[in-house]
Write an enzyme that holds these catalytic residues in place. Sequence first.
Site, mmCIF file in Angstrom:
data_model
loop_
_atom_site.group_PDB
_atom_site.id
_atom_site.type_symbol
_atom_site.label_atom_id
_atom_site.label_comp_id
_atom_site.label_asym_id
_atom_site.label_seq_id
_atom_site.Cartn_x
_atom_site.Cartn_y
_atom_site.Cartn_z
ATOM 1 N N LYS A 125 2.673 16.187 -22.522
ATOM 2 C CA LYS A 125 1.889 17.374 -22.844
ATOM 3 C C LYS A 125 0.879 16.957 -23.885
ATOM 4 C CE LYS A 125 1.694 21.751 -21.785
ATOM 5 N NZ LYS A 125 2.208 22.422 -20.578
ATOM 6 N N ASP A 165 -3.409 24.115 -19.202
ATOM 7 C CA ASP A 165 -2.373 24.972 -19.794
ATOM 8 C C ASP A 165 -3.166 26.064 -20.528
ATOM 9 O OD1 ASP A 165 0.737 24.996 -20.335
ATOM 10 O OD2 ASP A 165 -0.141 25.476 -22.264
HETATM 11 P P1 NDP Z 1 -4.287 31.021 -20.067
HETATM 12 O O1 NDP Z 1 -5.007 30.430 -21.194
HETATM 13 O O2 NDP Z 1 -4.944 31.132 -18.753
HETATM 14 O O3 NDP Z 1 -3.747 32.476 -20.452
HETATM 15 C C1 NDP Z 1 -2.923 32.649 -21.544
HETATM 16 C C2 NDP Z 1 -2.630 34.145 -21.704
HETATM 17 O O4 NDP Z 1 -1.614 34.314 -22.682
HETATM 18 C C3 NDP Z 1 -3.829 34.918 -22.210
HETATM 19 O O5 NDP Z 1 -3.748 36.239 -21.728
HETATM 20 C C4 NDP Z 1 -3.633 34.852 -23.725
HETATM 21 O O6 NDP Z 1 -4.254 35.912 -24.440
HETATM 22 C C5 NDP Z 1 -2.131 34.978 -23.841
HETATM 23 N N1 NDP Z 1 -1.698 34.294 -25.051
HETATM 24 C C6 NDP Z 1 -1.854 32.990 -25.365
HETATM 25 N N2 NDP Z 1 -1.368 32.716 -26.572
HETATM 26 C C7 NDP Z 1 -0.898 33.883 -27.034
HETATM 27 C C8 NDP Z 1 -0.273 34.248 -28.249
HETATM 28 N N3 NDP Z 1 -0.032 33.359 -29.226
HETATM 29 N N4 NDP Z 1 0.102 35.550 -28.387
HETATM 30 C C9 NDP Z 1 -0.138 36.467 -27.407
HETATM 31 N N5 NDP Z 1 -0.746 36.168 -26.245
HETATM 32 C C10 NDP Z 1 -1.102 34.908 -26.067
HETATM 33 O O7 NDP Z 1 -2.935 30.166 -19.938
HETATM 34 P P2 NDP Z 1 -1.918 30.064 -18.711
HETATM 35 O O8 NDP Z 1 -1.858 31.331 -17.968
HETATM 36 O O9 NDP Z 1 -2.209 28.818 -18.001
HETATM 37 O O10 NDP Z 1 -0.543 29.818 -19.488
HETATM 38 C C11 NDP Z 1 0.341 30.886 -19.838
HETATM 39 C C12 NDP Z 1 1.738 30.324 -20.073
HETATM 40 O O11 NDP Z 1 2.201 29.682 -18.877
HETATM 41 C C13 NDP Z 1 1.840 29.247 -21.157
HETATM 42 O O12 NDP Z 1 3.105 29.373 -21.787
HETATM 43 C C14 NDP Z 1 1.803 27.955 -20.383
HETATM 44 O O13 NDP Z 1 2.422 26.897 -21.082
HETATM 45 C C15 NDP Z 1 2.609 28.354 -19.162
HETATM 46 N N6 NDP Z 1 2.422 27.546 -17.967
HETATM 47 C C16 NDP Z 1 1.189 27.354 -17.419
HETATM 48 C C17 NDP Z 1 1.045 26.611 -16.257
HETATM 49 C C18 NDP Z 1 -0.256 26.450 -15.591
HETATM 50 O O14 NDP Z 1 -0.276 25.858 -14.495
HETATM 51 N N7 NDP Z 1 -1.355 26.917 -16.123
HETATM 52 C C19 NDP Z 1 2.207 25.980 -15.635
HETATM 53 C C20 NDP Z 1 3.468 26.302 -16.233
HETATM 54 C C21 NDP Z 1 3.547 27.055 -17.371
HETATM 55 P P3 NDP Z 1 -5.568 35.592 -25.315
HETATM 56 O O15 NDP Z 1 -6.647 35.362 -24.306
HETATM 57 O O16 NDP Z 1 -5.764 36.790 -26.158
HETATM 58 O O17 NDP Z 1 -5.252 34.357 -26.124
HETATM 59 O O1 2IT Z 2 3.549 23.696 -18.265
HETATM 60 C C1 2IT Z 2 3.176 23.188 -17.187
HETATM 61 O O2 2IT Z 2 3.979 22.809 -16.333
HETATM 62 C C2 2IT Z 2 1.740 23.072 -16.949
HETATM 63 N N1 2IT Z 2 0.942 23.490 -17.783
HETATM 64 C C3 2IT Z 2 1.228 22.414 -15.692
HETATM 65 C C4 2IT Z 2 1.243 20.927 -15.824
HETATM 66 C C5 2IT Z 2 0.610 20.168 -14.675
HETATM 67 O O3 2IT Z 2 0.558 18.940 -14.815
HETATM 68 O O4 2IT Z 2 0.184 20.752 -13.688
#
Ligand code: NDP
Ligand code: 2IT
Length: 445
Positions: A125, A165
């Site tokens: 990461k 992420d």
């Molecule tokens: P994005 O940046 O696309 O969206 C994040 C969302 O979460 C936004 O709505 C953001 O609001 C909110 N958010 C982030 N930080 C905070 C905080 N500290 N408090 C409250 N709200 C918060 O990210 P993703 O959708 O990609 O990721 C969301 C989660 O999923 C994370 O935990 C990530 O690690 C996990 N994840 C993502 C994957 C992926 O493929 N993208 C894969 C597996 C897991 P705001 O805009 O106001 O910050």
């Molecule tokens: O938390 C996760 O698994 C991710 N943000 C996706 C990682 C990836 O390599 O697609």
Amino acid sequence: MSYVDTVLEGVHRRNPRQPEFLQAAEIVLRSLEPVFEHHPEYEEAAILERLVEPERTIVFRVPWVDDEGKIRVNRGYRVQFSSTLGPFKGGLRFHPTVNLSIMKFLSFEQIFKNSLTRLQIGAAKGGSDFDPKGKSDSEVMNFCQSFMTNLAAYIGPSTDVPAGDIGVGSREIGYLFGQYKRLRNEFTGTLTGKGLDWGGSLVRPEATGYGVVYFAEEMLNGVNDSIEGKTCTVSGSGNVAQYAVQKLIDMGAKPVTMSDSSGYIHDPEGITRERLEWLMELKNVKRGRIQEYAREFGVEFYPDQRPWNVPCEAAFPCATQNEIDLEDAQRLTANGCLVVAEGANMPTTTEGIRHLVEKRILFGPGKAANAGGVATSGLEMSQNAMRLNWTFEQVDQRLREIMRNIYLATAEAARRYHEAGNFEVGANIAGFLKVADAMLDQGVV
Ligand code: NDP
Ligand code: 2IT
């Protein structure tokens, strides 16, 4: 002291002031206790002592110039935890809260998640305390180019393959890829989540959100139920939340909330396809705030709150770590929630998990439930290696199979080593066994 106690004592001593990493290590290692009763060979080979220490940690300076010509400096990270099962693999997070503890917890979780996918991917990461919010495209590009200039030496298609992420989506992956290609003079699949025209895979943008809903459906099918017709609360409004909501609508469920760091909206009739499309334009193109949804559609906005007091049968935390604490978990169960499927990484606190598991909620831990994203990244790597593209249906079909297999492996490990239905423990054990056996095979490295 048990083997796990001894290792955890060392983890605490060697990693002071890393609360998120310690939280993740505690949860995982505690749930592995039953394994060591059956497998003394793991202790003899010091598997745990090696597993809790990243293979390599890179911390670097990221200087860049903003639109006013002012020089800014951020800190960049890449924690390469394990290459036992394949090249290091995992996302990049750009968010002001990023620090070494958060990078290490995410990278550690990735070991078990990536193992569960059964693809050839190790765990890493990375990211930065850079905040893309309010920055212009050119500032984001300047930052990404500087970040990649330092990182490029440590990654590559058979070495380490980053992805997105929080705060890193298709725009950032584009800038990072462009700079990597320029520095290396090579067009390779060194990042995933790429644009479709330049090596990306269909379904990668949708994969995490779709996968978490597929996983919830598997858990429900296991008790002769389904997600159809269920009222669902979702947190977040980014990549994972958007496609979780889309898949919930596809499968006949009723998603009623979404959120961002400023609060949540409650749309009691259910977020429709049209409203979701509007929200995606708002979030992905205009980069606006969730409150505007409430204004546009005349629904309630609750500032500075999380959506867990809204009655639901299924909850999908898809924002960030520690967003469901004990009180939230108690509210969910008191209101009749049956399923919690984690789209985010470690969104539920240790006490919150304990409560949900005690109440026998179907609890899908992130490392199982959100593995669809990295799994589809693995499929993107396969397509890149073949220089071929599969169709949407082909990739989606594989994603669905992978989520089903993760569910089955998780359920089986829970039954075999602990108690049926404890997917939290099952996911940790199933993920661990494959890595541990491979570490035995590969010797002391
Ligand atoms: P994005 O940046 O696309 O969206 C994040 C969302 O979460 C936004 O709505 C953001 O609001 C909110 N958010 C982030 N930080 C905070 C905080 N500290 N408090 C409250 N709200 C918060 O990210 P993703 O959708 O990609 O990721 C969301 C989660 O999923 C994370 O935990 C990530 O690690 C996990 N994840 C993502 C994957 C992926 O493929 N993208 C894969 C597996 C897991 P705001 O805009 O106001 O910050
Ligand atoms: O938390 C996760 O698994 C991710 N943000 C996706 C990682 C990836 O390599 O697609």
